[in-house]
Enzyme design. Structure first.
Site, short mmCIF file in Angstrom:
data_model
loop_
_atom_site.label_atom_id
_atom_site.label_comp_id
_atom_site.label_asym_id
_atom_site.label_seq_id
_atom_site.Cartn_x
_atom_site.Cartn_y
_atom_site.Cartn_z
N THR A 55 -9.27 2.15 -18.71
CA THR A 55 -8.71 1.30 -17.67
C THR A 55 -9.81 0.85 -16.71
O THR A 55 -10.92 1.39 -16.75
CB THR A 55 -7.61 2.05 -16.88
N LYS A 63 -3.12 15.22 -8.44
CA LYS A 63 -2.26 15.36 -9.62
C LYS A 63 -1.63 16.75 -9.69
O LYS A 63 -0.47 16.88 -10.12
CB LYS A 63 -3.06 15.06 -10.89
N ASN A 81 6.19 5.82 -10.81
CA ASN A 81 5.07 6.01 -9.89
C ASN A 81 3.77 6.11 -10.67
O ASN A 81 3.60 7.04 -11.49
CB ASN A 81 5.28 7.28 -9.06
N ASP A 139 0.88 -1.16 0.00
CA ASP A 139 0.00 0.00 0.00
C ASP A 139 0.92 1.22 0.00
O ASP A 139 1.57 1.51 1.00
CB ASP A 139 -0.89 -0.01 1.24
N VAL A 140 1.00 1.93 -1.12
CA VAL A 140 1.96 3.02 -1.25
C VAL A 140 1.66 4.17 -0.30
O VAL A 140 2.51 5.04 -0.10
CB VAL A 140 2.05 3.53 -2.70
N TYR A 198 -8.86 13.58 -7.15
CA TYR A 198 -7.87 13.17 -8.15
C TYR A 198 -7.15 14.38 -8.73
O TYR A 198 -5.91 14.39 -8.82
CB TYR A 198 -8.57 12.39 -9.27
#
Length: 336
Positions: free
Chosen positions: A193, A160, A90, A64-65, A156
């Site tokens: 995706t 970013k 990443n 789990d990053v 999100y």
């Protein structure tokens, strides 16, 4: 600095599905060792088999990053079992499809911890191994939404945007130190995706990417290409990405109004959403008892397999040299 064909050991976070899955397949074709970092065991095992079949040597690690110590432990294991890390990509993320006011504080925090701090953690661990050797490449997988926020994706977009600021600061520090470690970014368009099948959503209809939609393999080619040529600050993939970023520089207020009118509709299909659908914000859906989601999502019929703009971007020096040679040839021809 290890790059291109010199890479022997690569690390990809978010490797079990989507863009990460497509990227490890491409790296494996070079016969290198690839460490696969993700939370879902089922997806990791399937990705590892694909790497092995393509000629690479996989090392799948459940990570789990968002947990820095887990990433540290993964880095140590990679170096011990595969060797010095040459390339770190990443890519892991999670998020929420919902208006900001319908996103709970703990959900927003979790999305930021995975999508933003996951990159910070991965970068820190990569540097801890690369800096003493004064070589290596870090690729940050970004998005057109790193420069232009859209409705229903505040978590999100915020993450970013943060990655861009963090990476710019880091790049300046590496230049100051005259480091041999390189860092570059790849800003991606809408992609087909599995995220639209497993992200937490509070939308009334099933979420979808904003067209034009590209296959994840388009992104993978751009990411591997950026790793081969990390001397550029960043790469933009897809004409829609270029238009979005440049348009936001020229007329951000106009885009605010346009997205206010169209952003809700363009991110939802006509199919009602299942309010009880499980999501992967807190736990992987490709864990034990789950299924392998693979690289592609459910919009195959509407997705493009190539981006001429991305190819031109990766090869612009070659193209410029070719045009210069042609011009010189024409001048010489006219003189004679």
């Amino acid at each position: 600095m290890a790059k291109g064909r010199d890479v022997r050991v690569a690390v990809v976070t978010g490797a079990s599905a989507g863009v990460g899955r497509a990227t490890v397949r491409l790296l494996a074709q070079r016969g290198i060792a690839v460490a696969l970092l993700a939370r879902g065991r089922v997806g990791l095992d399937a990705a590892a088999e694909e790497v092995r079949s393509a000629g690479g040597r996989p090392l799948p690690i459940e990570v789990d990053v968002a947990d820095y110590e887990q990433v540290v432990a993964a880095g140590r294991r990679i170096e011990a079992e595969l060797g010095p890390i040459d390339l770190w990509i990443n890519d892991a993320f999670s998020s929420v499809f919902a208006p900001f006011e319908e996103t709970r504080p703990e959900e927003f925090r979790r999305a930021m911890e995975v999508t933003y701090l996951g990159y910070v953690h991965g970068t820190r661990v990569a540097l801890s191994h690369m800096t003493p050797r004064d070589r290596g490449t870090i690729v940050q997988v970004g998005s057109a939404l790193a420069y232009r926020g859209i409705p229903l994706q505040a978590a999100y977009c915020g993450a970013k945007h943060a990655i861009v600021g963090f990476t710019e600061s880091l790049r300046c520090e590496l230049l100051h130190e005259r480091s041999g470690v390189r860092v570059t970014m790849v800003q991606l368009p809408a992609l087909n995706t599995p995220q639209f099948d497993w992200l937490l959503s509070r939308l009334p209809r099933h979420a979808e990417p904003v067209p034009p939609i590209y296959r994840p393999e388009v992104a993978a080619r751009a990411i591997v290409g950026a790793a081969d040529r990390p001397y550029r600050r960043e790469y933009w993939v897809g004409t829609s990405t270029v238009l979005t970023i440049l348009g936001n520089r020229v007329a951000p207020g106009l885009l605010d109004r346009y997205l206010a009118r169209t952003g809700y509709r363009s991110q939802q299909t006509g199919r009602p959403a299942d309010p009880d659908r499980p999501n992967n914000l807190w736990h992987p859906l490709d864990g034990p008892g789950g299924r392998d989601y693979g690289a592609r999502g459910g919009f195959a019929g509407r997705s493009h397999g190539h981006s001429p703009q991305a190819w031109l971007s990766r090869h612009r020096r070659l193209i410029a040299a070719g045009l210069a040679g042609t011009a010189a040839g024409l001048v010489a021809w006219r003189r004679h």
